[in-house]
Design a protein around this motif. Structure first.
Motif, PDB file in Angstrom:
ATOM      1  N   THR A 164       1.792   6.485   1.916  1.00  0.00           N
ATOM      2  CA  THR A 164       1.559   7.474   0.858  1.00  0.00           C
ATOM      3  C   THR A 164       1.860   8.883   1.377  1.00  0.00           C
ATOM      4  OG1 THR A 164      -0.156   6.037   0.003  1.00  0.00           O
ATOM      5  CG2 THR A 164      -0.084   8.264  -0.880  1.00  0.00           C
ATOM      6  N   GLY A 167      -3.452   2.733  -4.177  1.00  0.00           N
ATOM      7  CA  GLY A 167      -4.031   2.007  -3.048  1.00  0.00           C
ATOM      8  C   GLY A 167      -4.620   0.667  -3.413  1.00  0.00           C
ATOM      9  N   PRO A 183      -6.341  -1.659  -7.197  1.00  0.00           N
ATOM     10  CA  PRO A 183      -6.640  -1.541  -8.622  1.00  0.00           C
ATOM     11  C   PRO A 183      -7.846  -0.618  -8.801  1.00  0.00           C
ATOM     12  CG  PRO A 183      -6.376  -3.857  -7.979  1.00  0.00           C
ATOM     13  CD  PRO A 183      -6.420  -3.049  -6.714  1.00  0.00           C
ATOM     14  N   ASP A 228      -1.747   5.973 -12.570  1.00  0.00           N
ATOM     15  CA  ASP A 228      -2.174   4.892 -11.684  1.00  0.00           C
ATOM     16  C   ASP A 228      -0.899   4.280 -11.121  1.00  0.00           C
ATOM     17  OD1 ASP A 228      -3.042   2.569 -10.484  1.00  0.00           O
ATOM     18  OD2 ASP A 228      -4.228   1.867 -12.189  1.00  0.00           O
ATOM     19  N   THR A 229      -0.580   4.658  -9.873  1.00  0.00           N
ATOM     20  CA  THR A 229       0.709   4.284  -9.296  1.00  0.00           C
ATOM     21  C   THR A 229       0.579   3.048  -8.420  1.00  0.00           C
ATOM     22  OG1 THR A 229       0.317   5.697  -7.379  1.00  0.00           O
ATOM     23  CG2 THR A 229       1.422   6.713  -9.267  1.00  0.00           C
ATOM     24  N   GLN A 235       3.889  -0.169  -2.616  1.00  0.00           N
ATOM     25  CA  GLN A 235       3.567  -0.750  -1.305  1.00  0.00           C
ATOM     26  C   GLN A 235       4.345  -0.008  -0.216  1.00  0.00           C
ATOM     27  OE1 GLN A 235       5.300  -4.654  -2.458  1.00  0.00           O
ATOM     28  NE2 GLN A 235       3.227  -5.444  -2.195  1.00  0.00           N
ATOM     29  N   THR A 236       3.919  -0.175   1.022  1.00  0.00           N
ATOM     30  CA  THR A 236       4.689   0.365   2.141  1.00  0.00           C
ATOM     31  C   THR A 236       6.151  -0.073   1.997  1.00  0.00           C
ATOM     32  OG1 THR A 236       2.718   0.111   3.515  1.00  0.00           O
ATOM     33  CG2 THR A 236       4.796   0.463   4.667  1.00  0.00           C
ATOM     34  N   ASP A 250       1.249  -9.721  -4.653  1.00  0.00           N
ATOM     35  CA  ASP A 250       0.165  -9.388  -5.576  1.00  0.00           C
ATOM     36  C   ASP A 250       0.208 -10.288  -6.806  1.00  0.00           C
ATOM     37  OD1 ASP A 250      -1.302  -6.962  -4.591  1.00  0.00           O
ATOM     38  OD2 ASP A 250       0.755  -6.210  -4.497  1.00  0.00           O
ATOM     39  N   ARG A 289      -4.418  -9.122  -4.217  1.00  0.00           N
ATOM     40  CA  ARG A 289      -3.553  -9.896  -3.323  1.00  0.00           C
ATOM     41  C   ARG A 289      -3.750 -11.385  -3.536  1.00  0.00           C
ATOM     42  NH1 ARG A 289       0.516  -7.262  -1.244  1.00  0.00           N
ATOM     43  NH2 ARG A 289       0.679  -9.005   0.206  1.00  0.00           N
TER      44      ARG A 289
END
Ligand code: WT7
Length: 646
Positions: A308, A384, A386, A408-409, A412-413, A497, A512
């Protein structure tokens, strides 16, 4: 905006991203297709290539372009706010460019070349951004560390002496020295270490020029051992370096950085991102998802050591010429109003944080929030995990006073940037849903047999085609990349996910579906924690499960079976906790450790985690346990449950 959301004709996609690319500087133009890829393991090697043949430099685009072409040299790039209120520093785009050039010259003088890996272990200071961009300027690949150093070979290491987190002093130098010794023991010599003195007097003279104060809590007696053969002083090196440095022109698909993330097998994966695609993707998502305007003051509370921070503190905001707050401290220090105090102090307009921080502050009620005005706020972001509807409502009603849309984004890495997200004020919100795909992103929901589900449905969240910012490989192990993300369902990128799509087409992440835990918005694999535990000589076997936690989302509940003859006591418990912390990082500190003389297993010897999860939560309804080899084990574990965190 010429591309429909969730639409993905390749031509349209290329046109959309081609328009985004026009804002940037290219030393040479791309030759092949805009975005070329294979997502199907049955058809050959997995690859993604964006703008092949083009050459550019990301630090040039973030700095020189903004200073020279866009005339933003005097614009503030960062308002640095230290851990201690009153410790502050302002850095303009022109100053940032000079510092980056200086440090790039330092790296060059130390022999760092294009393609070399540079490890960085620093707190949230402007010099961290300088170090990242200096690497990018000379084509070196940065790898920011926030846990034990991965044993892949790194040339130099840049680190700082230490820092304060709230009241607590963290001696980074000592931590890094220990890690280095381990690397040497494994046969990976680190050639050079450059150390920034953040907490001592010396920082005053150099770091960011004359206006730079040292950290207020300067700490002359922070004892750091010094080995003149490897240790070099940041300040001394920078003092003699020129502040001009011609950028190294890099190919589009040259590596930009590696960032290690948890893998479900327990071994961290080095997620690799490349120059051009990542630049376009972080720039475009930052601009549209936060509705970025030139006079905004943006603040992302994440640590730069996580993705992030890479994408939405360093690269995306600077690519847009944005002004950001860079905060070293904690939301609760010196008190729980600190965030809102900072919002008012800098007139923050766009604010980005995590559900875990929202839940933490929510516990103290609305009064600490209402002590400050927060009139400047326009858009609130979350990332990060839900976000639970209760936290969403508090964020929306109390923090944003029902005036600020919430983005609400979901990402993932691996995805490099936002992939499912609302656009503020344009997408009708549903609390807890990341809503729709970003432009050019094409999600699908699959059932267990890999069939695409239509309409309202629930299953595996996958993506059908790449977007410019998706990861390119697992560093040093392309096969692992293919196995982890593409093998289960050929033709798709598998996120790991679970996801539900409702009748209006909104996507809801359900969490997950592998053995990963989400602690405060950071993924951890149960296998990784288990292997850290069994490395202790007293532990014969370990099993780790998640237990819901009101602030962190999930907490770590560890069952350990001890070696013969060892007895369980508080000292051992403390040692185990420390062991996991040191191996993996503070985020992985066990919350509960239970002495388990035996673990519930199937007759074939597999640990039944489902049952352990029930024990951790004290839920007696175990469902079908007919495959359990010895049911007395379960009763015993229920009787000796840990009720309070260690
Ligand atoms: C995992 C990725 C992306 C930066 C932070 C974490 C979960 C992330 C959301 C969201 C629901 C989310 C997913 C994802 N996640 N954002 N808005 N809604 N779940 O990066 O450590 O790579 O973790 O975080 O489970 O797979 P990461």
């Amino acid at each position: 905006i010429s591309l429909k959301r969730g639409g993905g004709g390749c031509l349209k996609n290329a046109r959309f991203w081609g328009d985004v690319a026009k804002d940037f500087f290219w030393k040479t133009k791309h030759t092949g297709q805009f975005l070329d890829y294979n997502f199907d393991v049955t058809k050959g090697e997995i690859f993604v290539k964006c703008m092949e043949g083009a050459s550019t430099n990301i630090s040039y685009n973030l700095l020189d372009r903004n200073v020279h072409e866009r005339k933003l040299g005097d614009k503030v790039a960062f308002y640095w706010e230290g851990n201690e209120p009153g410790d502050e520093l302002t850095v303009t785009y022109r100053e940032l460019l000079q510092r980056v050039c200086q440090f790039a010259n330092v790296l060059k003088s130390q022999g760092v070349k294009k393609g070399d890996r540079v490890s960085i272990y620093m707190p949230m200071v402007v010099e961290l951004v300088v170090a990242m961009l200096a690497c990018a300027r000379i084509g070196a690949v940065h790898s920011i560390v926030r846990r034990s150093l991965p044993s892949s070979l790194f040339l130099p290491l840049i680190r700082s002496d230490g820092f304060y987190r709230g009241d607590k002093l963290i001696n980074l130098k000592l931590l890094a020295d220990e890690a280095l010794q381990k690397c040497r023991d494994k046969g990976f010599p680190i050639e050079k270490c450059i150390m920034l003195k953040h907490l001592s007097k010396e920082a005053e003279e150099t770091s960011l020029g004359s206006q730079s104060p040292p950290a207020k809590r300067s700490c002359p007696d922070l004892q750091v051992p010094w080995n003149p053969e490897v240790d070099l002083c940041w300040h001394a090196l920078v003092r003699g370096a020129s502040d001009e440095c011609e950028p190294e022109w890099c190919g589009s698909e040259d590596p930009l950085f590696i960032l290690y993330t948890s893998g479900s097998t327990g071994k961290p994966k080095g997620v690799l991102h490349t120059v051009s695609g990542y630049m376009l993707y972080t720039a475009a998502t930052f601009k549209l998802v936060f509705d970025y305007q030139l006079d905004d003051v943006y603040w992302c509370t994440a640590d730069i050591g996580w993705i992030t921070g890479h994408s939405y503190i360093t690269y995306g905001p600077l690519a847009n010429g944005a002004t950001s707050v860079l905060f070293e401290g904690l939301p609760t220090y010196p008190d729980v109003s600190r965030m809102w105090e900072i919002v008012d102090k800098y007139h923050v307009t766009k604010f980005y944080t995590a559900p875990t921080a929202i839940r933490l502050l929510m516990k103290y009620g609305s009064e600490p929030v209402q002590k400050y005005k927060r009139e400047s706020l326009k858009v609130l972001g979350t990332v990060g995990e839900p976000i639970n509807p209760e936290a969403w409502q508090w964020y929306y009603n109390v923090v944003g006073e029902r005036r600020c849309p919430i983005v609400d984004t979901f990402w993932q890495t691996e995805t490099g940037g936002h992939v499912l997200t609302p656009l503020p004020a344009a997408t009708p919100m549903k609390p807890g849903s990341a809503t729709f795909p970003f432009f050019g992103v094409v999600p699908a929901i699959l059932n267990e047999s890999g069939e695409e589900l239509e309409g309202p449905s629930e299953g595996y969240l996958v993506f059908k085609q790449p977007w410019p910012g998706v990861m390119r490989t697992v560093y040093g192990n392309h096969q692992r990349f293919e196995t982890t993300y593409f093998k289960k369902f050929p033709g798709y990128y598998v996120t790991g996910d679970g996801c539900r799509r409702d009748k209006d087409g909104y996507y809801w992440i359900t969490g997950r579906i592998d053995d990963m835990l989400n602690v405060s918005g950071h993924l951890l694999s149960t296998a990784e924690v288990e292997s850290a535990l069994v490395e202790h000589e007293a532990v014969a076997e370990a099993a780790v499960v998640g237990r819901p936690h009101p602030v962190k989302g999930e907490s770590l509940y560890c069952f350990v079976t001890l070696a013969d003859g060892v007895t369980y006591n508080r000292t051992l418990e403390a040692e185990l906790k420390k062991q996991v912390r040191e191996k993996i990082g503070a985020i992985a500190t066990p919350d509960y450790i239970q002495n388990a003389p035996a673990l519930p297993k199937t007759r074939s010897g597999k640990i039944m985690r489902r049952v352990l999860r029930k024990i951790a939560c004290d839920e007696r309804d175990l469902g079908d346990i007919s495959t359990l080899a010895d049911s007395s084990v379960v009763e015993q574990l229920f009787q000796n449950r840990c009720c309070t965190a260690v």
